[in-house]
Design an enzyme around this catalytic site. Structure first.
Site, PDB file in Angstrom:
ATOM      1  N   LYS A  22       1.187  -1.118  -0.358  1.00 24.04           N
ATOM      2  CA  LYS A  22      -0.094  -0.289  -0.252  1.00 24.04           C
ATOM      3  C   LYS A  22       0.980   1.052   0.332  1.00 24.04           C
ATOM      4  O   LYS A  22       0.535   1.851  -0.290  1.00 24.04           O
ATOM      5  CB  LYS A  22      -0.844  -0.203   1.336  1.00 24.04           C
ATOM      6  CG  LYS A  22      -1.134   1.192   2.006  1.00 24.04           C
ATOM      7  CD  LYS A  22      -2.403   1.487   3.045  1.00 24.04           C
ATOM      8  CE  LYS A  22      -1.847   1.354   4.074  1.00 24.04           C
ATOM      9  NZ  LYS A  22      -1.204   3.473   4.676  1.00 24.04           N
ATOM     10  N   ASN A  23       2.192   1.218   1.048  1.00 22.00           N
ATOM     11  CA  ASN A  23       2.803   2.540   1.204  1.00 22.00           C
ATOM     12  C   ASN A  23       3.981   2.960   0.293  1.00 22.00           C
ATOM     13  O   ASN A  23       4.627   3.153   0.072  1.00 22.00           O
ATOM     14  CB  ASN A  23       3.317   2.117   2.598  1.00 22.00           C
ATOM     15  CG  ASN A  23       2.132   2.609   3.594  1.00 22.00           C
ATOM     16  OD1 ASN A  23       1.191   2.831   3.358  1.00 22.00           O
ATOM     17  ND2 ASN A  23       2.646   2.371   4.583  1.00 22.00           N
ATOM     18  N   CYS A 116      -4.613  11.787  12.957  1.00 16.25           N
ATOM     19  CA  CYS A 116      -5.363  10.227  12.936  1.00 16.25           C
ATOM     20  C   CYS A 116      -5.373  10.093  14.030  1.00 16.25           C
ATOM     21  O   CYS A 116      -4.627  10.667  15.353  1.00 16.25           O
ATOM     22  CB  CYS A 116      -5.131   9.486  11.537  1.00 16.25           C
ATOM     23  SG  CYS A 116      -3.037   8.831  12.254  1.00 16.25           S
ATOM     24  N   ARG A 121       0.656  14.064  12.726  1.00 16.29           N
ATOM     25  CA  ARG A 121       0.760  13.894  12.257  1.00 16.29           C
ATOM     26  C   ARG A 121       0.834  14.785  11.363  1.00 16.29           C
ATOM     27  O   ARG A 121       0.704  15.477   9.787  1.00 16.29           O
ATOM     28  CB  ARG A 121       0.144  12.402  11.207  1.00 16.29           C
ATOM     29  CG  ARG A 121      -0.607  11.609  11.976  1.00 16.29           C
ATOM     30  CD  ARG A 121       0.656  10.825  11.634  1.00 16.29           C
ATOM     31  NE  ARG A 121       0.978  10.324  10.896  1.00 16.29           N
ATOM     32  CZ  ARG A 121       0.703   8.973   9.868  1.00 16.29           C
ATOM     33  NH1 ARG A 121      -0.467   9.065  10.262  1.00 16.29           N
ATOM     34  NH2 ARG A 121       1.200   9.250   8.887  1.00 16.29           N
ATOM     35  N   ASP A 304       5.211   0.163  12.310  1.00 21.27           N
ATOM     36  CA  ASP A 304       3.137  -0.501  11.793  1.00 21.27           C
ATOM     37  C   ASP A 304       3.331  -2.286  11.858  1.00 21.27           C
ATOM     38  O   ASP A 304       2.812  -2.556  11.583  1.00 21.27           O
ATOM     39  CB  ASP A 304       3.900  -0.160   9.806  1.00 21.27           C
ATOM     40  CG  ASP A 304       2.806   0.961   9.644  1.00 21.27           C
ATOM     41  OD1 ASP A 304       3.742   1.839   8.340  1.00 21.27           O
ATOM     42  OD2 ASP A 304       2.928   2.105  10.485  1.00 21.27           O
ATOM     43  N   ARG A 397      -8.319  -0.119   5.243  1.00 17.73           N
ATOM     44  CA  ARG A 397      -7.643   0.425   3.922  1.00 17.73           C
ATOM     45  C   ARG A 397      -6.047   0.227   3.702  1.00 17.73           C
ATOM     46  O   ARG A 397      -5.871   0.453   2.813  1.00 17.73           O
ATOM     47  CB  ARG A 397      -7.569   1.038   5.202  1.00 17.73           C
ATOM     48  CG  ARG A 397      -8.595   1.966   5.695  1.00 17.73           C
ATOM     49  CD  ARG A 397      -8.014   3.356   6.528  1.00 17.73           C
ATOM     50  NE  ARG A 397      -7.202   3.972   5.551  1.00 17.73           N
ATOM     51  CZ  ARG A 397      -6.492   5.317   5.920  1.00 17.73           C
ATOM     52  NH1 ARG A 397      -6.605   5.065   7.607  1.00 17.73           N
ATOM     53  NH2 ARG A 397      -5.207   5.651   5.239  1.00 17.73           N
TER      54      ARG A 397
HETATM   55  C1  EPZ Z   1       4.504   6.755   6.818  1.00 14.84           C
HETATM   56  O1  EPZ Z   1       3.206   7.786   7.003  1.00 14.84           O
HETATM   57  C2  EPZ Z   1       3.525   5.432   6.255  1.00 14.84           C
HETATM   58  N1  EPZ Z   1       2.219   5.992   5.602  1.00 14.84           N
HETATM   59  C3  EPZ Z   1       2.773   5.249   7.530  1.00 14.84           C
HETATM   60  O2  EPZ Z   1       2.164   4.895   7.765  1.00 14.84           O
HETATM   61  C4  EPZ Z   1       4.026   4.905   8.781  1.00 14.84           C
HETATM   62  O3  EPZ Z   1       3.507   4.431   9.595  1.00 14.84           O
HETATM   63  C5  EPZ Z   1       5.084   5.971   8.672  1.00 14.84           C
HETATM   64  O4  EPZ Z   1       5.754   6.654   7.413  1.00 14.84           O
HETATM   65  C6  EPZ Z   1       6.022   5.791   9.079  1.00 14.84           C
HETATM   66  O5  EPZ Z   1       7.333   4.621   8.779  1.00 14.84           O
HETATM   67  C7  EPZ Z   1       2.556   6.055   3.599  1.00 14.84           C
HETATM   68  O6  EPZ Z   1       3.863   5.882   4.094  1.00 14.84           O
HETATM   69  C8  EPZ Z   1       1.815   6.628   3.295  1.00 14.84           C
HETATM   70  P1  EPZ Z   1       6.616  10.309   8.283  1.00 14.84           P
HETATM   71  P2  EPZ Z   1       4.365   9.815   6.967  1.00 14.84           P
HETATM   72  O7  EPZ Z   1       6.278  11.220   8.172  1.00 14.84           O
HETATM   73  O8  EPZ Z   1       5.128   9.532   5.881  1.00 14.84           O
HETATM   74  C9  EPZ Z   1       6.713  13.429  12.222  1.00 14.84           C
HETATM   75  C10 EPZ Z   1       0.441   2.895   7.803  1.00 14.84           C
HETATM   76  O9  EPZ Z   1       0.101   1.920   8.496  1.00 14.84           O
HETATM   77  N2  EPZ Z   1       6.118  14.340  10.632  1.00 14.84           N
HETATM   78  O10 EPZ Z   1       7.297   9.390   7.996  1.00 14.84           O
HETATM   79  O11 EPZ Z   1       2.675  10.013   7.104  1.00 14.84           O
HETATM   80  C11 EPZ Z   1       5.394  12.575  12.315  1.00 14.84           C
HETATM   81  O12 EPZ Z   1       4.521  13.489  12.961  1.00 14.84           O
HETATM   82  C12 EPZ Z   1       0.663   4.233   7.718  1.00 14.84           C
HETATM   83  O13 EPZ Z   1       0.848   1.936   6.679  1.00 14.84           O
HETATM   84  C13 EPZ Z   1       6.488  15.988  11.370  1.00 14.84           C
HETATM   85  O14 EPZ Z   1       6.886  15.741  11.701  1.00 14.84           O
HETATM   86  O15 EPZ Z   1       5.338   9.300   8.088  1.00 14.84           O
HETATM   87  C14 EPZ Z   1       6.026  11.456  12.726  1.00 14.84           C
HETATM   88  O16 EPZ Z   1       6.264  11.425  14.544  1.00 14.84           O
HETATM   89  C15 EPZ Z   1       0.501   4.509   9.030  1.00 14.84           C
HETATM   90  N3  EPZ Z   1       6.426  16.639  10.576  1.00 14.84           N
HETATM   91  C16 EPZ Z   1       7.311  11.204  12.113  1.00 14.84           C
HETATM   92  O17 EPZ Z   1       7.796  12.253  12.020  1.00 14.84           O
HETATM   93  C17 EPZ Z   1       6.174  16.064   8.884  1.00 14.84           C
HETATM   94  O18 EPZ Z   1       6.558  17.589   7.951  1.00 14.84           O
HETATM   95  C18 EPZ Z   1       7.594   9.581  11.294  1.00 14.84           C
HETATM   96  O19 EPZ Z   1       6.286  10.421  10.144  1.00 14.84           O
HETATM   97  C19 EPZ Z   1       6.773  14.966   8.257  1.00 14.84           C
HETATM   98  C20 EPZ Z   1       6.326  13.644   9.213  1.00 14.84           C
END
Ligand code: EPZ
Length: 418
Positions: A22-23, A116, A121, A304, A397
């Site tokens: 998915k990702n 969420c 996020r 995850d 999802r």
């Molecule tokens: C991706 O989310 C995945 N989703 C998530 O999978 C996964 O849990 C996550 O990466 C971590 O591996 C997709 O790829 C569609 P991040 P993403 O930006 O990109 C902080 C699932 O279950 N952050 O790597 O949204 C954030 O709050 C989903 O399939 C900021 O502060 O995650 C988090 O603490 C859930 N500012 C950390 O970074 C930003 O601008 C990592 O988030 C962006 C992120």
């Protein structure tokens, strides 16, 4: 709303083939905006999130059709660049449309994705990086309004390695003027898969899979021909299910290189794990040893899989400490596991799990995608009676044909109207 009903207590046995990731599918579909032509994507899973991103992109004027197991994406006529709140609120990953729209169209209006269940996020790092590339943005009534007369390459360093942030900037940079150097970039396999697809379109990208990615802007791209990688989180979910149920399962069509952190932890828990490049065999232990985990960005233990591994530790022999370092609120499944008899104490971002001899069936409620998977796993091993997992739309999802795959491994579970 549907629920899944599970009569637990059966060891899982047999083989299961995992679906496309998915990702990885979400960013690769978004990347089809980058240039016109008929893009051909294979191994795209049939999931709710995939239909959501297709619905949003159809509003842009992009056409989708299936040719067998190939998804054909035609982005010749881009007539709109607005991703509406009512769709974005159901899938935060819609933010991945921002970079490609700006690269192709110079404009984008995307609803700011809210938080969420698992955390706030924010997308501040995405926006800060785009601003450094010459994008003007303002927030208005909950929407990101962005525009550029042409993006410039920039030196960007992420405060935190953000997966979709890295993907968004890679897509924004491929046709920017000059070179973009992205430091502290995410190293996830899904990031590398997107880079592979973009190179196949003619992009000049190197360093993906490390913490520094260099993207040299090119004049034009051509339509993609790409097969998406297998889903490592679905793979890991089945690996943990096999270990928990004291079964013997072969997961096929996966990438064992993407799951080394989990393999190490399953070994430590007493499971017998063997693997080739594209398959992993797991035999559950008679006695489950308790194991500590700490979630980290790839190649660390994936956040995850934290909820699923916690369900496993609930029936281990001893105490295990589970630390969630990626998201600030990813223990919502704990209260539902406690309703099944689990002994878990939360202290900030740490959960101390004391193994119990067995979990008990109960009606429980899914709260997010991976929490729903952990409750299914708990139901598969719960004794005496039926576990009902409600609000199973969360599961739909991110997992394709989950019940069927588990039934083929001998589980007794089915879907009902709640
Ligand atoms: C991706 O989310 C995945 N989703 C998530 O999978 C996964 O849990 C996550 O990466 C971590 O591996 C997709 O790829 C569609 P991040 P993403 O930006 O990109 C902080 C699932 O279950 N952050 O790597 O949204 C954030 O709050 C989903 O399939 C900021 O502060 O995650 C988090 O603490 C859930 N500012 C950390 O970074 C930003 O601008 C990592 O988030 C962006 C992120």
């Amino acid at each position: 709303m549907d629920k899944i009903v599970i009569e637990g207590g059966r060891p899982l046995k047999g083989a299961v083939k995992v679906s496309g990731a998915k990702n990885a599918a979400l960013p690769t579909i978004a990347a089809c905006i980058l240039c016109s032509g008929a893009h051909r994507l294979t191994n795209i899973p049939q999931l709710k999130d995939i239909s959501t991103i297709k619905k949003i992109m159809s509003k842009f004027g992009i056409l989708f059709h299936d040719e067998g197991d190939v998804l054909v994406v035609n982005s010749d006529n881009l007539t709109c660049y607005e991703a509406p709140y009512d769709l974005v609120k159901t899938m935060r990953a819609s933010i991945l449309l921002l970079g490609p729209l700006l690269a192709r169209y110079g404009k984008a209006k995307i609803s700011l994705p809210g938080g969420c269940a698992i955390g706030a996020r924010p997308v501040n790092l995405h926006l800060k990086a785009l601003a450094a590339m010459g994008v003007d943005m303002f927030l208005d009534h909950g929407y990101i309004n962005a525009g550029t007369s042409g993006m410039q390459g920039a030196n960007i360093s992420f405060d935190i390695p953000t997966v979709t942030g890295t993907e968004n900037i890679m897509m924004a940079a491929v046709t920017a003027k000059g070179t973009t150097v992205l430091k502290n970039s995410a190293k996830e396999p899904e990031v590398m898969d997107l880079a592979d697809m973009l190179r196949g379109m003619g992009a000049d990208i190197e360093g993906d899979g490390t913490d520094t990615i260099i993207i040299r802007g090119v004049k034009e791209l051509e339509a993609a021909r790409h097969t998406v990688i297998p889903d490592r989180i679905e793979t890991g979910t089945f690996m943990i299910a096999a270990a928990m149920s004291k079964g013997e399962v072969k997961i096929e069509g996966c990438r064992s290189a993407h799951l080394q952190a989990l393999i190490e932890k399953l070994d430590a828990a007493g499971a017998r794990v063997s693997f080739s490049d594209d398959s992993i065999f797991v035999k559950g232990p008679d006695v489950i040893e308790s194991v500590d985990i700490k979630t980290r960005p790839f190649p660390g233990f994936p956040t995850d899989l934290q909820a699923q591994f916690m369900a496993f530790m609930c029936i281990a022999d001893g105490w295990s400490m589970i630390r969630e370092t990626v998201f600030e609120n990813r223990f919502i499944h704990v209260s539902e596991l406690q309703r099944m008899g689990a002994n878990i104490e939360i202290n900030g971002n740490q959960a101390l799990v004391k193994g119990v001899p067995h979990l008990l069936s109960a009606p429980v409620m899914a709260t997010d995608l991976r929490a729903s998977a952990s409750l299914i796993l708990a139901g598969l091993v719960a004794e005496s009676g039926r576990t009902e997992v409600h609000r199973i739309y969360h599961l739909d999802r991110g997992y394709e044909n989950m019940e069927e795959k588990f039934r083929n491994l001998g589980a007794n579970l089915w879907r009902e109207k709640a």
